[in-house]
Design an enzyme around this catalytic site. Sequence first.
Site, short mmCIF file in Angstrom:
data_model
loop_
_atom_site.label_atom_id
_atom_site.label_comp_id
_atom_site.label_asym_id
_atom_site.label_seq_id
_atom_site.Cartn_x
_atom_site.Cartn_y
_atom_site.Cartn_z
N CYS A 76 0.84 -1.20 0.00
CA CYS A 76 0.00 0.00 0.00
C CYS A 76 0.88 1.24 0.00
CB CYS A 76 -0.97 0.01 1.19
SG CYS A 76 -0.30 0.62 2.73
N GLU A 77 0.41 2.23 -0.76
CA GLU A 77 1.22 3.44 -0.91
C GLU A 77 1.11 4.36 0.31
OE1 GLU A 77 -0.42 4.93 -4.55
OE2 GLU A 77 -1.82 6.26 -3.52
N HIS A 79 1.26 3.22 3.67
CA HIS A 79 2.08 2.75 4.79
C HIS A 79 3.26 1.90 4.34
CE1 HIS A 79 -2.13 3.24 6.22
NE2 HIS A 79 -1.52 3.87 7.22
N GLN A 117 -5.57 -0.32 -3.61
CA GLN A 117 -6.23 -1.46 -4.27
C GLN A 117 -7.12 -1.01 -5.43
OE1 GLN A 117 -7.91 -4.32 -1.53
NE2 GLN A 117 -9.38 -5.00 -3.06
N HIS A 145 -5.26 -6.18 4.00
CA HIS A 145 -4.23 -5.16 4.09
C HIS A 145 -3.51 -5.24 5.44
CE1 HIS A 145 -5.38 -2.61 0.51
NE2 HIS A 145 -6.32 -3.55 0.53
N CYS A 147 -1.67 -3.16 6.76
CA CYS A 147 -1.75 -1.89 7.51
C CYS A 147 -3.01 -1.83 8.35
CB CYS A 147 -1.64 -0.68 6.58
SG CYS A 147 -2.93 -0.55 5.35
#
Length: 185
Positions: A76-77, A79, A117, A145, A147
């Site tokens: 994920c961009e 975290h 996503q 995820h 995160c």
Amino acid sequence: MDTEQLETHYREIIRNTGEDLDRDGLRDTPLRAAKAFQFLTRGYRQTLDEVVNGALFESDMDEMVLVRDIELYSMCEHHMLPFIGKAHVAYLPDGKVLGLSKIARIVDMYARRLQIQEGLTRQVADAVLQVTGAKGVGVIVEARHLCMMMRGVEKQNSCMTTSVMLGHFRSNPDTRAEFLRLVRG
Ligand code: ZN
């Protein structure tokens, strides 16, 4: 991406935790982490043309092509933590079909970049449409995820589903219904 520079940054990050970079287990960690990060972001150094590599074939087949349960590992961009799941990709050919393994490789190329996503789902759909010139494309991504699971709300079992429908998959309810039925079956 320069390995040595990345290694220096990881060294700094680890030092900031208060850890001893000279202890045995950590001595080579900055370099290993740098190489792992390069691998996990190698999608930036690939292009659609390279990935498809001409594996596009003339065909008069007009039935839906579905590749289900494509394993997906992305980051994920927000975290830079992994999200992991599955992609289901379908298209309605219009004279051309794509080598089956290429669909998975397209998913991989976009997954190995910093992503959300929704963006990943859209990029895969657009790419398959662009490459095949299909009458329609449907993509569903289901992922968990880290995160969400490891930090913050710590929701262990939440799974996120995103979908993008293009062409006939958007305009024709029967096509969309068939896709959803095949994915669930
Ligand atoms: Zn995140």
